[in-house]
Design a protein around this motif. Structure first.
Motif, PDB file in Angstrom:
ATOM      1  N   PHE A  10       0.801  -1.217   0.000  1.00 50.05           N
ATOM      2  CA  PHE A  10       0.000   0.000   0.000  1.00 50.05           C
ATOM      3  C   PHE A  10       0.837   1.272   0.000  1.00 50.05           C
ATOM      4  N   ARG A  11       2.109   1.198   0.439  1.00 48.28           N
ATOM      5  CA  ARG A  11       2.917   2.396   0.586  1.00 48.28           C
ATOM      6  C   ARG A  11       4.201   2.363  -0.233  1.00 48.28           C
ATOM      7  N   TYR A  12       4.464   1.279  -0.938  1.00 53.11           N
ATOM      8  CA  TYR A  12       5.709   1.138  -1.708  1.00 53.11           C
ATOM      9  C   TYR A  12       6.953   1.366  -0.841  1.00 53.11           C
ATOM     10  N   GLY A  13       6.897   0.933   0.407  1.00 52.63           N
ATOM     11  CA  GLY A  13       8.037   1.061   1.305  1.00 52.63           C
ATOM     12  C   GLY A  13       8.121   2.368   2.057  1.00 52.63           C
ATOM     13  N   LEU A  14       7.268   3.342   1.761  1.00 53.86           N
ATOM     14  CA  LEU A  14       7.320   4.640   2.434  1.00 53.86           C
ATOM     15  C   LEU A  14       6.707   4.538   3.819  1.00 53.86           C
ATOM     16  N   GLU A  15       7.336   5.229   4.786  1.00 49.43           N
ATOM     17  CA  GLU A  15       6.878   5.158   6.163  1.00 49.43           C
ATOM     18  C   GLU A  15       5.708   6.107   6.390  1.00 49.43           C
ATOM     19  N   TRP A  16       4.986   5.840   7.479  1.00 51.80           N
ATOM     20  CA  TRP A  16       3.903   6.728   7.874  1.00 51.80           C
ATOM     21  C   TRP A  16       4.483   8.007   8.481  1.00 51.80           C
ATOM     22  N   LYS A  17       3.635   9.026   8.571  1.00 53.90           N
ATOM     23  CA  LYS A  17       4.123  10.334   9.012  1.00 53.90           C
ATOM     24  C   LYS A  17       4.332  10.387  10.514  1.00 53.90           C
ATOM     25  N   LYS A  18       3.427   9.819  11.300  1.00 50.71           N
ATOM     26  CA  LYS A  18       3.460   9.982  12.755  1.00 50.71           C
ATOM     27  C   LYS A  18       3.922   8.747  13.505  1.00 50.71           C
ATOM     28  N   PHE A  19       3.902   7.572  12.874  1.00 48.75           N
ATOM     29  CA  PHE A  19       4.282   6.345  13.558  1.00 48.75           C
ATOM     30  C   PHE A  19       5.226   5.534  12.678  1.00 48.75           C
ATOM     31  N   CYS A  20       6.105   4.808  13.325  1.00 46.71           N
ATOM     32  CA  CYS A  20       7.012   3.891  12.633  1.00 46.71           C
ATOM     33  C   CYS A  20       6.595   2.473  13.010  1.00 46.71           C
ATOM     34  N   THR A  21       5.839   1.831  12.127  1.00 47.69           N
ATOM     35  CA  THR A  21       5.221   0.551  12.453  1.00 47.69           C
ATOM     36  C   THR A  21       6.246  -0.576  12.572  1.00 47.69           C
ATOM     37  N   CYS A  22       7.342  -0.515  11.820  1.00 45.71           N
ATOM     38  CA  CYS A  22       8.338  -1.578  11.927  1.00 45.71           C
ATOM     39  C   CYS A  22       9.017  -1.557  13.298  1.00 45.71           C
ATOM     40  N   PHE A  23       9.183  -0.381  13.901  1.00 42.22           N
ATOM     41  CA  PHE A  23       9.738  -0.302  15.248  1.00 42.22           C
ATOM     42  C   PHE A  23       8.753  -0.824  16.290  1.00 42.22           C
ATOM     43  N   ILE A  24       7.460  -0.674  16.028  1.00 46.95           N
ATOM     44  CA  ILE A  24       6.462  -1.232  16.938  1.00 46.95           C
ATOM     45  C   ILE A  24       6.582  -2.751  16.993  1.00 46.95           C
ATOM     46  N   CYS A  25       6.682  -3.383  15.829  1.00 44.43           N
ATOM     47  CA  CYS A  25       6.837  -4.840  15.782  1.00 44.43           C
ATOM     48  C   CYS A  25       8.181  -5.269  16.369  1.00 44.43           C
ATOM     49  N   TYR A  26       9.220  -4.498  16.099  1.00 44.38           N
ATOM     50  CA  TYR A  26      10.550  -4.839  16.598  1.00 44.38           C
ATOM     51  C   TYR A  26      10.609  -4.765  18.126  1.00 44.38           C
TER      52      TYR A  26
END
Length: 358
Positions: A78-94
């Motif tokens: 959905f984002r072609y690898g671009l991060e969200w503006k206010k949250f970093c979802t990969c850090f949440i999972c990490y």
């Protein structure tokens, strides 16, 4: 002739993302994939060391691995690898994977420290990595608390590096540089706080150990939130150029809100809890020079943060402050002009033309 097209932010979707070229698009995807591979690899190694102590946690780590996969699918599709503006979802999972792992390792280290202190045995003789690698010098360096500290330190470094590698999305370069500097300061303070786990008084008091671990885990959640003031400042400058003059106040308010959120996040998720926890540790008899020093540092940061909030919300009026600053600059320039005229009499004829500075 260049034409300007206004796009409503609410109407943005996956088809409205524009890349300079296919190479630029592939580079964004590769950077996002490589950063997630680093995070997943580090988390997998940490899980492996933790499961050597207790294999009953395999199910929890399997759920975290599924979250990693689900987040990657959403970001890449959905984002072609671009991060969200206010949250970093990969850090949440990490962090959802690393925090339980480090809890397990820290509690095991505290229990080992108590057993070894009662038996007068060095803690380096009882560790997971030595049993896996044999009695080597390299294994002895990564034993017990050294292994846990290494995982924590590498986690902080990896978060900063991966945040730099991840595609910026809607965050500009000015905001990204500001965010990385803030991450470095936060990571250093969290590592200083994690040194309290090595105290024998903390290991003997289980309730105190749980409190320290809970506050430490709460402070790590700062890395999942992206709050900077540089992005709003760039938008404010663009809004001030628009006709009508009505957008300046709202843009200034937006900038103040963003800065307020960043200050409150540091006060409520780092310096405030750290100060309360260190004060509680001192009341329990855990006292040394470093704990006292960082307690004073946290208290000073709280005072400065509250002072900044008072400045932002009207204790010092912005218009009066600007007029005072400009008048002081004008008087300084007049004094410099007088000095120049005294040293060079030929410039007296043009003295009157040098006052129009604003």
């Amino acid at each position: 002739m260049s034409t300007h097209v206004k796009i409503n932010v609410k109407d943005l979707n996956v088809n409205s993302l524009v890349f300079r070229s296919d190479f630029h698009k592939c580079r964004k995807i590769f950077r996002a994939l490589f950063a997630r591979c680093l995070l997943f690899g580090h988390a997998a190694c940490s899980v492996y060391f933790a499961t050597q102590l207790n294999t009953s946690y395999y199910g929890i780590y399997a759920v975290c691995g599924f979250l990693f996969l689900l987040e990657a699918i959403v970001i890449f599709y959905f984002r072609y690898g671009l991060e969200w503006k206010k949250f970093c979802t990969c850090f949440i999972c990490y962090l959802a994977t690393m925090i339980p792992v480090l809890w397990l390792l820290r509690l095991n280290d505290m229990q080992t420290t108590l057993i070894n202190s009662s038996n007068n045995i060095s803690s380096s003789n009882n560790n997971t990595l030595s049993s896996l690698m044999g009695n080597t010098k390299f294994a002895s360096l990564l034993s017990g608390q050294n292994l846990t500290s290494l995982l924590e330190q590498s986690m902080m470094i990896l978060i900063i590096i991966c945040r730099w590698m991840l595609p910026r999305g809607r965050i500009d370069r000015n905001s990204m540089s500001q965010l990385l500097i803030m991450y470095s300061a936060i990571g250093a303070d969290i590592l200083d706080f994690s040194d309290t786990f090595d105290r024998i008084e903390v290991a003997r008091n289980k309730n105190l150990a749980i409190v320290v671990l809970a506050v430490w885990s709460w402070s790590l959640l700062q890395f999942t939130v992206v709050i900077t003031t540089a992005f709003t400042f760039r938008r404010r400058r663009g809004r001030e150029t628009e006709p009508g003059g009505g957008g300046t106040h709202s843009a200034n308010s937006r900038e103040d809100i963003s800065e307020t959120l960043s200050i409150m996040m540091v006060l409520l998720m780092q310096d405030g809890p750290f100060l309360v926890t260190r004060g509680y540790m001192i009341s329990k008899g855990v006292f040394n020079y470093m704990i006292m020093f960082f307690s004073l540092k946290n208290a000073l940061t709280l005072i400065l943060g509250l002072y900044r909030l008072c400045v932002l919300y009207g204790c010092v009026t912005r218009e009066g402050n600007d007029l005072l600053r400009k008048s002081e600059i004008a008087r300084s320039l007049d004094s410099l002009d007088d000095i120049d005229c005294q040293s060079n009499p030929k410039s007296k004829t043009v003295k009157g033309t040098n006052h129009q500075r604003f």
